[in-house]
Design a protein around this motif. Structure first.
Motif, short mmCIF file in Angstrom:
data_model
loop_
_atom_site.label_atom_id
_atom_site.label_comp_id
_atom_site.label_asym_id
_atom_site.label_seq_id
_atom_site.Cartn_x
_atom_site.Cartn_y
_atom_site.Cartn_z
N MET A 198 0.85 -1.18 0.00
CA MET A 198 0.00 0.00 0.00
C MET A 198 0.90 1.24 0.00
N LYS A 199 0.75 2.07 -1.03
CA LYS A 199 1.54 3.29 -1.13
C LYS A 199 0.69 4.49 -0.75
N LEU A 200 1.18 5.32 0.16
CA LEU A 200 0.51 6.54 0.55
C LEU A 200 1.20 7.73 -0.09
N THR A 201 0.42 8.64 -0.65
CA THR A 201 0.93 9.90 -1.16
C THR A 201 0.14 11.03 -0.51
N PHE A 202 0.83 11.88 0.24
CA PHE A 202 0.16 12.98 0.93
C PHE A 202 0.05 14.16 -0.04
N LEU A 203 -1.16 14.43 -0.51
CA LEU A 203 -1.39 15.50 -1.47
C LEU A 203 -1.62 16.85 -0.78
N GLY A 204 -1.79 16.83 0.50
CA GLY A 204 -1.97 18.05 1.27
C GLY A 204 -1.94 17.70 2.74
N THR A 205 -1.43 18.60 3.58
CA THR A 205 -1.24 18.27 4.99
C THR A 205 -1.59 19.42 5.93
N SER A 206 -2.30 20.43 5.43
CA SER A 206 -2.64 21.56 6.30
C SER A 206 -4.06 21.42 6.84
N ALA A 207 -4.31 22.17 7.90
CA ALA A 207 -5.68 22.36 8.37
C ALA A 207 -6.38 23.35 7.44
N GLY A 208 -7.61 23.72 7.80
CA GLY A 208 -8.44 24.48 6.88
C GLY A 208 -7.88 25.82 6.45
N GLU A 209 -7.14 26.53 7.33
CA GLU A 209 -6.67 27.86 7.00
C GLU A 209 -5.45 27.86 6.10
N SER A 210 -4.91 26.68 5.80
CA SER A 210 -3.68 26.49 5.02
C SER A 210 -2.46 26.88 5.86
N TYR A 211 -1.27 26.55 5.31
CA TYR A 211 -0.02 26.82 6.04
C TYR A 211 1.00 27.33 5.02
N PRO A 212 1.29 28.63 5.00
CA PRO A 212 0.84 29.66 5.93
C PRO A 212 -0.63 29.98 5.73
N ALA A 213 -1.26 30.47 6.80
CA ALA A 213 -2.65 30.88 6.69
C ALA A 213 -2.77 32.03 5.70
N ILE A 214 -3.85 32.02 4.94
CA ILE A 214 -3.99 32.94 3.82
C ILE A 214 -3.90 34.40 4.26
N TRP A 215 -4.47 34.71 5.41
CA TRP A 215 -4.58 36.10 5.83
C TRP A 215 -3.79 36.36 7.11
N CYS A 216 -2.62 35.76 7.23
CA CYS A 216 -1.89 35.87 8.49
C CYS A 216 -0.40 36.07 8.25
N ASP A 217 0.20 36.95 9.08
CA ASP A 217 1.65 37.18 9.05
C ASP A 217 2.27 36.90 10.41
N CYS A 218 1.72 35.92 11.14
CA CYS A 218 2.31 35.56 12.42
C CYS A 218 3.70 34.95 12.20
N GLU A 219 4.38 34.64 13.29
CA GLU A 219 5.75 34.14 13.19
C GLU A 219 5.84 32.87 12.35
N ASN A 220 4.93 31.91 12.59
CA ASN A 220 4.98 30.65 11.85
C ASN A 220 4.62 30.85 10.38
N CYS A 221 3.59 31.64 10.11
CA CYS A 221 3.19 31.88 8.73
C CYS A 221 4.28 32.61 7.96
N SER A 222 4.90 33.59 8.60
CA SER A 222 5.98 34.34 7.95
C SER A 222 7.18 33.45 7.68
N TYR A 223 7.51 32.58 8.63
CA TYR A 223 8.63 31.64 8.44
C TYR A 223 8.36 30.76 7.22
N ALA A 224 7.14 30.23 7.14
CA ALA A 224 6.81 29.33 6.03
C ALA A 224 6.96 30.05 4.69
N ARG A 225 6.51 31.29 4.61
CA ARG A 225 6.65 32.03 3.35
C ARG A 225 8.12 32.29 3.01
N ARG A 226 8.91 32.62 4.01
CA ARG A 226 10.32 32.92 3.75
C ARG A 226 11.10 31.68 3.31
N HIS A 227 10.82 30.55 3.96
CA HIS A 227 11.65 29.36 3.75
C HIS A 227 11.05 28.38 2.75
#
Length: 290
Positions: free
Chosen positions: A1-30
């Motif tokens: 059985m082969k698993l392929t993860f096509l997406g792994t975020s919660a509903g707001e996405s990662y980074p969240a669409i409308w957020c510039d918090c520390e985690n969201c900003s890190y994700a965009r930068r890196h």
């Protein structure tokens, strides 16, 4: 059985669409594995678990075609797990498919490929949402049919079998389901979205021995306790219960997915932290064989 993860975020996405918090900003930068789209998973080349509006982009980046999918298991009808529009593009003009590129000129059709009929497996809440949004979805023009699942009742489709397990999510009993999935002598527990299980459903889960577990970890390191989702603390307690019951061993892969950027650190930070604790943090495009 082969698993392929096509997406792994919660509903707001990662980074969240409308957020510039520390985690969201890190994700965009890196970028890289720190960027996540809404959760979806593929088993081998013919089974999808959930279909949202974005996870098919991951399949395209991986060079994975979805044209051979014949089974779609829906966990629940929240839009980050089930979107109608990608399914609408299964339609084809009566005279459009199966022709050469030269013959297709002047024709208008979303697809020019013959598709196998896909069975969508979902609960009553899922069917109600689809009937409200598109009542003609299963009249044949999308090469799809619907099979209503019921918790505890095993379904067999070719060499795949699965048992729906009622999850604690969505505010009403039966709104969401996890799945005990079997194929090729392997057994997978696919456990999202849920904040846990009631005793009757936990009894179903504890009957099996698992070769892998995929579980949501939406609220990660928070000390709170949302009844609809899991935290690391709840993930660990659930894993301990499976171990104590002999359902998994210390070596059984336990994947975490469905990450919120506001409670789980970016992949670069969270993956090594969870590895020390015996968990595998999934990322978009990750594949695993069990």
């Amino acid at each position: 059985m082969k698993l392929t993860f096509l997406g792994t975020s919660a509903g707001e996405s990662y980074p969240a669409i409308w957020c510039d918090c520390e985690n969201c900003s890190y994700a965009r930068r890196h970028g890289g594995r720190n960027i996540r789209v809404n959760t979806g998973t593929m088993i081998d080349n013919d089974v999808l678990i959930d279909m949202n509006a974005v996870s098919f982009h991951t399949a395209a980046r991986l060079g994975v075609s979805l044209t051979q999918v014949t089974k779609l298991l829906v966990t629940h009808p929240h839009p980050d797990h089930l979107a109608v529009e990608p399914l609408d593009w299964r339609m084809a003009a009566d005279d459009a498919p199966y022709r050469s590129p030269r013959e297709q000129r002047g024709m208008v059709s979303p697809r020019f490929t013959k598709l196998p009929v896909m069975t969508m497996y979902g609960n009553a809440a899922t069917k109600r949402r689809l009937d409200r949004l598109e009542p003609d979805m299963f009249d044949g023009h999308l090469a799809m049919r619907f099979h209503e699942i019921r918790e505890g009742e095993e379904v067999t489709d070719g060499d795949l079998s699965f048992v729906p397990v009622r999850a604690m999510h969505g505010g009403e009993p039966g709104f969401a389901h996890s799945y005990i999935i079997k194929r090729g002598g392997k057994t997978l527990l696919y456990a999202l979205d849920t904040g846990g299980y009631e005793d009757d459903m936990m009894a179903l889960i504890l009957k099996e021995k698992y070769d892998a577990v995929v579980m949501e970890g939406t609220f990660g390191l928070t000390e709170g306790d949302d009844p609809n989702h899991m935290t690391y603390r709840k993930n660990a307690a659930f894993r301990d219960r499976l171990r104590e019951a002999g359902c998994i061993s210390d070596d059984t892969p336990f994947f975490l997915t469905h990450m919120s950027p506001h409670w789980t650190p970016p992949y670069d930070i969270y993956a090594p932290l969870m590895k020390e604790k015996g968990f595998i943090v999934a990322y978009d495009g990750m594949t695993a064989r069990i």
